[in-house]
Design an enzyme around this catalytic site. Structure first.
Site, PDB file in Angstrom:
ATOM      1  N   ASP A  29       0.851  -1.193   0.000  1.00 38.82           N
ATOM      2  CA  ASP A  29       0.000   0.000   0.000  1.00 38.82           C
ATOM      3  C   ASP A  29       0.889   1.246   0.000  1.00 38.82           C
ATOM      4  O   ASP A  29       1.901   1.316   0.695  1.00 38.82           O
ATOM      5  CB  ASP A  29      -0.909  -0.003   1.235  1.00 38.82           C
ATOM      6  CG  ASP A  29      -2.073   0.958   1.084  1.00 38.82           C
ATOM      7  OD1 ASP A  29      -3.212   0.507   0.969  1.00 38.82           O
ATOM      8  OD2 ASP A  29      -1.832   2.196   1.065  1.00 38.82           O
ATOM      9  N   ILE A  30       0.484   2.231  -0.791  1.00 37.17           N
ATOM     10  CA  ILE A  30       1.262   3.470  -0.922  1.00 37.17           C
ATOM     11  C   ILE A  30       1.209   4.303   0.363  1.00 37.17           C
ATOM     12  O   ILE A  30       2.087   5.140   0.605  1.00 37.17           O
ATOM     13  CB  ILE A  30       0.736   4.279  -2.141  1.00 37.17           C
ATOM     14  CG1 ILE A  30       1.787   5.225  -2.673  1.00 37.17           C
ATOM     15  CG2 ILE A  30      -0.546   5.037  -1.802  1.00 37.17           C
ATOM     16  CD1 ILE A  30       1.429   5.816  -4.035  1.00 37.17           C
ATOM     17  N   ASN A  86     -12.852  -2.848   2.945  1.00 35.72           N
ATOM     18  CA  ASN A  86     -13.771  -1.736   3.152  1.00 35.72           C
ATOM     19  C   ASN A  86     -14.777  -1.730   2.007  1.00 35.72           C
ATOM     20  O   ASN A  86     -14.416  -1.978   0.859  1.00 35.72           O
ATOM     21  CB  ASN A  86     -12.995  -0.416   3.180  1.00 35.72           C
ATOM     22  CG  ASN A  86     -11.992  -0.371   4.320  1.00 35.72           C
ATOM     23  OD1 ASN A  86     -12.247  -0.895   5.399  1.00 35.72           O
ATOM     24  ND2 ASN A  86     -10.845   0.245   4.083  1.00 35.72           N
ATOM     25  N   GLY A  92     -15.537   3.072   4.260  1.00 31.62           N
ATOM     26  CA  GLY A  92     -14.238   3.717   4.029  1.00 31.62           C
ATOM     27  C   GLY A  92     -13.563   3.303   2.739  1.00 31.62           C
ATOM     28  O   GLY A  92     -12.352   3.488   2.581  1.00 31.62           O
ATOM     29  N   GLN A  93     -14.340   2.763   1.788  1.00 31.98           N
ATOM     30  CA  GLN A  93     -13.741   2.356   0.509  1.00 31.98           C
ATOM     31  C   GLN A  93     -13.435   3.582  -0.343  1.00 31.98           C
ATOM     32  O   GLN A  93     -14.317   4.419  -0.575  1.00 31.98           O
ATOM     33  CB  GLN A  93     -14.692   1.416  -0.242  1.00 31.98           C
ATOM     34  CG  GLN A  93     -14.087   0.884  -1.537  1.00 31.98           C
ATOM     35  CD  GLN A  93     -14.988  -0.128  -2.243  1.00 31.98           C
ATOM     36  OE1 GLN A  93     -16.143  -0.358  -1.828  1.00 31.98           O
ATOM     37  NE2 GLN A  93     -14.487  -0.730  -3.295  1.00 31.98           N
ATOM     38  N   HIS A  99     -10.691  -4.974  -2.991  1.00 26.47           N
ATOM     39  CA  HIS A  99      -9.335  -5.262  -2.529  1.00 26.47           C
ATOM     40  C   HIS A  99      -9.368  -5.688  -1.070  1.00 26.47           C
ATOM     41  O   HIS A  99     -10.279  -5.352  -0.324  1.00 26.47           O
ATOM     42  CB  HIS A  99      -8.413  -4.060  -2.729  1.00 26.47           C
ATOM     43  CG  HIS A  99      -8.967  -2.775  -2.217  1.00 26.47           C
ATOM     44  ND1 HIS A  99      -9.912  -2.066  -2.902  1.00 26.47           N
ATOM     45  CD2 HIS A  99      -8.725  -2.084  -1.081  1.00 26.47           C
ATOM     46  CE1 HIS A  99     -10.225  -0.977  -2.225  1.00 26.47           C
ATOM     47  NE2 HIS A  99      -9.528  -0.967  -1.098  1.00 26.47           N
ATOM     48  N   HIS A 101      -7.070  -5.650   2.315  1.00 28.21           N
ATOM     49  CA  HIS A 101      -5.898  -5.135   3.019  1.00 28.21           C
ATOM     50  C   HIS A 101      -5.362  -6.246   3.920  1.00 28.21           C
ATOM     51  O   HIS A 101      -6.123  -6.838   4.692  1.00 28.21           O
ATOM     52  CB  HIS A 101      -6.281  -3.956   3.918  1.00 28.21           C
ATOM     53  CG  HIS A 101      -6.829  -2.763   3.200  1.00 28.21           C
ATOM     54  ND1 HIS A 101      -6.040  -1.716   2.796  1.00 28.21           N
ATOM     55  CD2 HIS A 101      -8.090  -2.442   2.823  1.00 28.21           C
ATOM     56  CE1 HIS A 101      -6.792  -0.804   2.207  1.00 28.21           C
ATOM     57  NE2 HIS A 101      -8.045  -1.218   2.209  1.00 28.21           N
TER      58      HIS A 101
HETATM   59  P1  5GP Z   1      -9.632   1.633   0.544  1.00 30.98           P
HETATM   60  O1  5GP Z   1      -9.511   2.989   1.180  1.00 30.98           O
HETATM   61  O2  5GP Z   1     -10.465   1.698  -0.728  1.00 30.98           O
HETATM   62  O3  5GP Z   1     -10.072   0.544   1.469  1.00 30.98           O
HETATM   63  O4  5GP Z   1      -8.169   1.209   0.132  1.00 30.98           O
HETATM   64  C1  5GP Z   1      -7.516   1.728  -0.975  1.00 30.98           C
HETATM   65  C2  5GP Z   1      -6.046   1.653  -0.663  1.00 30.98           C
HETATM   66  O5  5GP Z   1      -5.317   1.796  -1.848  1.00 30.98           O
HETATM   67  C3  5GP Z   1      -5.566   2.746   0.306  1.00 30.98           C
HETATM   68  O6  5GP Z   1      -5.002   2.128   1.456  1.00 30.98           O
HETATM   69  C4  5GP Z   1      -4.554   3.521  -0.508  1.00 30.98           C
HETATM   70  O7  5GP Z   1      -3.444   3.950   0.253  1.00 30.98           O
HETATM   71  C5  5GP Z   1      -4.151   2.523  -1.584  1.00 30.98           C
HETATM   72  N1  5GP Z   1      -3.758   3.141  -2.833  1.00 30.98           N
HETATM   73  C6  5GP Z   1      -4.439   4.086  -3.531  1.00 30.98           C
HETATM   74  N2  5GP Z   1      -3.775   4.395  -4.661  1.00 30.98           N
HETATM   75  C7  5GP Z   1      -2.655   3.622  -4.676  1.00 30.98           C
HETATM   76  C8  5GP Z   1      -1.576   3.506  -5.598  1.00 30.98           C
HETATM   77  O8  5GP Z   1      -1.507   4.174  -6.648  1.00 30.98           O
HETATM   78  N3  5GP Z   1      -0.604   2.611  -5.288  1.00 30.98           N
HETATM   79  C9  5GP Z   1      -0.635   1.852  -4.147  1.00 30.98           C
HETATM   80  N4  5GP Z   1       0.373   1.007  -3.942  1.00 30.98           N
HETATM   81  N5  5GP Z   1      -1.649   1.938  -3.265  1.00 30.98           N
HETATM   82  C10 5GP Z   1      -2.641   2.823  -3.520  1.00 30.98           C
END
Ligand code: 5GP
Ligand code: ZN
Length: 113
Positions: A29-30, A86, A92-93, A99, A101
């Site tokens: 994750d970034i 999420n 919190g998506q 995906h 985590h």
């Molecule tokens: P969500 O918030 O939808 O549950 O998770 C999305 C996740 O994707 C977040 O934790 C966010 O940091 C990660 N993310 C978003 N854009 C990128 C990206 O371009 N590269 C990587 N490695 N992670 C990303």
């Protein structure tokens, strides 16, 4: 389709890969929320948990079947970890490609915020 994770799958956006096969991809994750934070995605675009069906649920089972291997690669298989998805606004998506985590490397609190 303007999907960040589909672009990662196609290599149009770079990622630090942890595991990959024909059905799924795991990468760091970034914006990590724990010392070890992987994101695991199916290579097929499924928007969210709301879009799981009898037809595509095998992909989800495949991802979960690979979780222990990915946890081992991250070095958290013995210390423990959490797998979280999420869903939607209240969940919190922020990315509309389903995906999972995988978080570990510290004691995770419960309940989540
Ligand atoms: P969500 O918030 O939808 O549950 O998770 C999305 C996740 O994707 C977040 O934790 C966010 O940091 C990660 N993310 C978003 N854009 C990128 C990206 O371009 N590269 C990587 N490695 N992670 C990303
Ligand atoms: Zn996508």
């Amino acid at each position: 389709m303007d999907c960040i994770f589909c672009k990662i799958i196609k290599g149009e956006i770079p990622s630090q890969k942890i595991y990959e096969d024909e059905l799924c991809l795991a990468f760091f994750d970034i914006d990590p929320q724990a010392p070890k934070h992987a994101v695991i995605i199916p290579k097929t675009h499924i928007a969210s948990l709301e879009d799981i069906t009898a037809e595509n649920s095998g992909l989800i089972a495949h991802i979960y079947a690979k979780v222990p291997e990915i946890a081992k690669k991250l070095g958290v298989n013995e210390s423990g970890y959490r797998v979280v998805t999420n869903c939607g606004t209240d969940g919190g998506q922020t990315v509309g490609h389903i995906h999972f985590h995988l978080l570990g490397g510290r004691l995770l609190g419960w309940p989540p915020g």
